[in-house]
Each structure stands twice: as C-alpha cells, then as structure tokens.
Design a protein around this motif. Structure first.
Motif, PDB file in Angstrom:
ATOM      1  N   ASN A 145      -6.424  56.292   5.260  1.00  0.00           N
ATOM      2  CA  ASN A 145      -7.204  57.307   4.547  1.00  0.00           C
ATOM      3  C   ASN A 145      -8.558  56.756   4.101  1.00  0.00           C
ATOM      4  O   ASN A 145      -9.494  57.518   3.869  1.00  0.00           O
ATOM      5  N   SER A 146      -8.628  55.435   3.991  1.00  0.00           N
ATOM      6  CA  SER A 146      -9.892  54.794   3.595  1.00  0.00           C
ATOM      7  C   SER A 146     -10.989  55.014   4.626  1.00  0.00           C
ATOM      8  O   SER A 146     -12.175  54.840   4.306  1.00  0.00           O
ATOM      9  N   LEU A 147     -10.630  55.391   5.839  1.00  0.00           N
ATOM     10  CA  LEU A 147     -11.645  55.632   6.864  1.00  0.00           C
ATOM     11  C   LEU A 147     -12.571  56.786   6.488  1.00  0.00           C
ATOM     12  O   LEU A 147     -13.678  56.896   7.018  1.00  0.00           O
ATOM     13  N   ALA A 148     -12.123  57.633   5.565  1.00  0.00           N
ATOM     14  CA  ALA A 148     -12.986  58.713   5.082  1.00  0.00           C
ATOM     15  C   ALA A 148     -14.227  58.155   4.380  1.00  0.00           C
ATOM     16  O   ALA A 148     -15.234  58.865   4.235  1.00  0.00           O
ATOM     17  N   TRP A 149     -14.155  56.906   3.937  1.00  0.00           N
ATOM     18  CA  TRP A 149     -15.289  56.277   3.245  1.00  0.00           C
ATOM     19  C   TRP A 149     -16.209  55.520   4.200  1.00  0.00           C
ATOM     20  O   TRP A 149     -17.251  55.008   3.775  1.00  0.00           O
ATOM     21  N   ALA A 150     -15.817  55.406   5.452  1.00  0.00           N
ATOM     22  CA  ALA A 150     -16.509  54.487   6.364  1.00  0.00           C
ATOM     23  C   ALA A 150     -17.991  54.799   6.499  1.00  0.00           C
ATOM     24  O   ALA A 150     -18.830  53.890   6.437  1.00  0.00           O
ATOM     25  N   GLN A 151     -18.330  56.064   6.678  1.00  0.00           N
ATOM     26  CA  GLN A 151     -19.739  56.387   6.900  1.00  0.00           C
ATOM     27  C   GLN A 151     -20.606  56.053   5.689  1.00  0.00           C
ATOM     28  O   GLN A 151     -21.677  55.455   5.824  1.00  0.00           O
ATOM     29  N   THR A 280      -9.007  44.263   7.403  1.00  0.00           N
ATOM     30  CA  THR A 280      -9.504  43.251   8.326  1.00  0.00           C
ATOM     31  C   THR A 280      -9.376  43.722   9.776  1.00  0.00           C
ATOM     32  O   THR A 280     -10.305  43.546  10.586  1.00  0.00           O
ATOM     33  N   ALA A 281      -8.243  44.352  10.097  1.00  0.00           N
ATOM     34  CA  ALA A 281      -8.028  44.861  11.474  1.00  0.00           C
ATOM     35  C   ALA A 281      -8.983  45.996  11.816  1.00  0.00           C
ATOM     36  O   ALA A 281      -9.294  46.213  12.989  1.00  0.00           O
ATOM     37  N   ASN A 282      -9.466  46.701  10.797  1.00  0.00           N
ATOM     38  CA  ASN A 282     -10.339  47.859  11.020  1.00  0.00           C
ATOM     39  C   ASN A 282     -11.757  47.609  10.488  1.00  0.00           C
ATOM     40  O   ASN A 282     -12.500  48.555  10.208  1.00  0.00           O
ATOM     41  N   ARG A 283     -12.111  46.343  10.374  1.00  0.00           N
ATOM     42  CA  ARG A 283     -13.408  45.968   9.796  1.00  0.00           C
ATOM     43  C   ARG A 283     -14.576  46.654  10.470  1.00  0.00           C
ATOM     44  O   ARG A 283     -15.540  47.082   9.826  1.00  0.00           O
ATOM     45  N   ALA A 284     -14.513  46.793  11.783  1.00  0.00           N
ATOM     46  CA  ALA A 284     -15.634  47.361  12.526  1.00  0.00           C
ATOM     47  C   ALA A 284     -15.969  48.784  12.104  1.00  0.00           C
ATOM     48  O   ALA A 284     -17.126  49.211  12.192  1.00  0.00           O
ATOM     49  N   ALA A 285     -14.965  49.526  11.627  1.00  0.00           N
ATOM     50  CA  ALA A 285     -15.213  50.908  11.213  1.00  0.00           C
ATOM     51  C   ALA A 285     -16.119  50.980   9.988  1.00  0.00           C
ATOM     52  O   ALA A 285     -16.828  51.978   9.799  1.00  0.00           O
ATOM     53  N   PHE A 286     -16.104  49.933   9.162  1.00  0.00           N
ATOM     54  CA  PHE A 286     -16.877  49.925   7.923  1.00  0.00           C
ATOM     55  C   PHE A 286     -18.170  49.130   8.031  1.00  0.00           C
ATOM     56  O   PHE A 286     -19.050  49.250   7.173  1.00  0.00           O
ATOM     57  N   ALA A 287     -18.281  48.309   9.048  1.00  0.00           N
ATOM     58  CA  ALA A 287     -19.437  47.422   9.180  1.00  0.00           C
ATOM     59  C   ALA A 287     -20.651  48.212   9.664  1.00  0.00           C
ATOM     60  O   ALA A 287     -20.549  49.080  10.530  1.00  0.00           O
ATOM     61  N   SER A 288     -21.805  47.912   9.115  1.00  0.00           N
ATOM     62  CA  SER A 288     -23.039  48.619   9.493  1.00  0.00           C
ATOM     63  C   SER A 288     -23.634  47.995  10.743  1.00  0.00           C
ATOM     64  O   SER A 288     -23.321  46.881  11.112  1.00  0.00           O
TER      65      SER A 288
END
Length: 288
Positions: A145-151, A280-288
């Motif tokens: 659900n944290s992916l909602a914050w990614a952008q 850590t496994a999904n770091r790329a989704a949050f990285a600019s």
C-alpha cells in the motif's frame, strides 16, 4: 498446519493473479511443480510463468467460473466488494467439487459492525455455506500500500496521508502468498482462519522513516484531511464506497490495539519479513 506431503501434482486455480498476492501465489505454485490455471478477464495481457494455463473469465460470470474449475483440486481468490462475485465463486466451487477454497479477505472481517468488516465477513460466510474445506486469509495493512506514496516521494520528498498516528503490523504480500500456497498444497482437510501480520507494529511515520533510510534521504510527512484523502483515492480510480470503507477502517484502527501474530511462521516455517525488506526489494519504485 501439517507439513506438505507428496500427494501427486495438483491442479490449482488462481483468481486475481495480477494482484500483489495473486501474482506471487501463481509464481510459487508454478515453482513448486503444481499444475496452475489462472482466470483473468484479459488472457492476452496476462504475465504468468511458463507452463501456467490462462483462461478467460470473471467472478461475475458463473459459467466461466465453472469452466475454469473443471478438474481443479483447489482455488485461491481474493474477495471482491460485489457480494454476488463471492456467491458465484462459492456456487461454482461447490458444483465442481473442489477440495479447498483459499479466500483472501482481511482482519476487518473481525469487526463485522463496520461496513468494510461486514462486507468481508459476508464473503467468508458465502464460502462457509458450500460445505467445502476453506481457509480464510485475514491480513493487516499490506506493505505494498506504500506504493501509493511513490510518486510524491520521488517528486517532492513527501508523503501526504491522513491519520498520522495510524499504526499496523504491516505485512509483505509475499508472506500472504506463501501462506496461501501452503494451504492450497496441504493434505490436511481442516477449516482455518489465518490472522496475518508482519513482525512489528509500525506507525505511519515509522514506515516513512524506513523508506527514507533505505533511500538515504529525508522524507517529510504532511497530514491530509479525510476529505483530501478521499478525493485522492477517487482520483486513483478507487470506487467511492471502497474509499469510504478504507478511511473508516483507518479511523477505527486509531483506537484499537494492534497485535502481532506468528501465523506466517506457523504456516510456512519461516518468520514474516520485516517492512524494511519489502522497501528494499521495491526501492526502485521510490527512487527519483
């Protein structure tokens, strides 16, 4: 739960294979050597492991469900907000004589005095009424659900969300999938409810801090009003009743004691993964 024994190859149906849990269920079953069939509305766009059978269908289409379940030993499905969808699932499973249904609901099912809880519990009851063996997966808040914050993290270094004091023992969807697979492959014909959590209760700001640590940058938390959060959910395509239920569940959780369960360990033989591992496994989704 009894250990998985050699009982020959099973035919197992996965409904909702494009979701965070269903996708992992499909992968794990395929890797375990089981015969896997996936039900999807759009077979042409289904990304599944080699050897997985893909069939067209939907929970709203009883005929397609019955066809997909022919020859199957068990089925995994997430629940849908539409009560007819779960009734169709239950009726098709009963007509085809499945050994086991594994249904993904949520811990909200234990609060049947709330709209969301009632919805989830009614879905479980529809499956119970079949007389087939069942397992209900009741997870807490998904790490994904944290992916909602990614952008907003990528572009602003900020998270906007309501209920800054909200806490939950957030769980990695891969752990939910592992429990689902253990149930689908188990020779034990017992009905079970699995309360599924991660290993630690985390506040909203704790999660944001962990994401910041993994990224190596500061992330600011900005408190949203419920109205703003509701509008944002609608903008993401969440139906209004579902958005209202989500916010009501979070609001209600503010005053509820949060628990950690060792169900993942009991079902799979390994502990639930910490939130940091998922980030850590999904770091790329949050990285600019």
């Amino acid at each position: 739960m009894e250990p998985i024994q050699d009982r020959g190859m099973l035919m197992l149906l996965v409904i909702g294979a494009s979701g965070n849990v269903g996708r992992e269920v499909t992968r794990l079953l395929a890797e375990s050597g089981e015969q896997v069939r996936v039900l999807t509305r759009n077979p042409g766009s289904a990304a599944v492991p080699a050897g997985v059978e893909v069939v067209r269908g939907d929970l709203a289409d009883s005929e397609s469900l019955e066809s997909a379940m022919k020859g199957a030993d068990g089925a995994y499905s997430l629940m849908r907000p539409d009560p007819d969808a779960t009734r169709n699932l239950a009726a098709a499973a009963a007509s085809q004589g499945l050994e086991r249904i594994v249904l993904l609901t949520s811990l909200a099912a234990e609060a049947a005095d709330t709209p969301l809880g009632l919805q989830h519990r009614e879905a479980e009851q529809a499956v119970e009424a079949t007389g087939l063996t069942w397992a209900f997966l009741r997870p807490t808040n998904f790490a994904s659900n944290s992916l909602a914050w990614a952008q907003s993290i990528r572009t602003e270094g900020a998270v906007r969300a309501p209920f800054g004091t909200f806490k939950s023992a957030v769980i990695d969807p891969r752990d939910i999938a592992a429990v689902a697979v253990a149930e689908l492959r188990s020779p034990d014909q017992a009905n079970r409810v699995h309360r599924l959590t991660g290993p630690q209760v985390l506040g909203l700001t704790d999660q944001i801090a962990i994401i910041g640590e993994v990224l190596g940058r500061d992330i600011t938390y900005v408190e949203q009003s419920e109205r703003e959060a509701h509008e944002e959910l609608l903008a993401r395509g969440v139906p209004a009743p579902v958005a209202e239920s989500i916010l009501a569940g979070q609001r209600g959780a503010l005053t509820q004691e949060q628990h950690v369960y060792d169900t993942v360990q009991q079902a799979t033989g390994r502990p639930a993964a910490p939130y940091r591992d998922w980030v850590t496994a999904n770091r790329a989704a949050f990285a600019s």
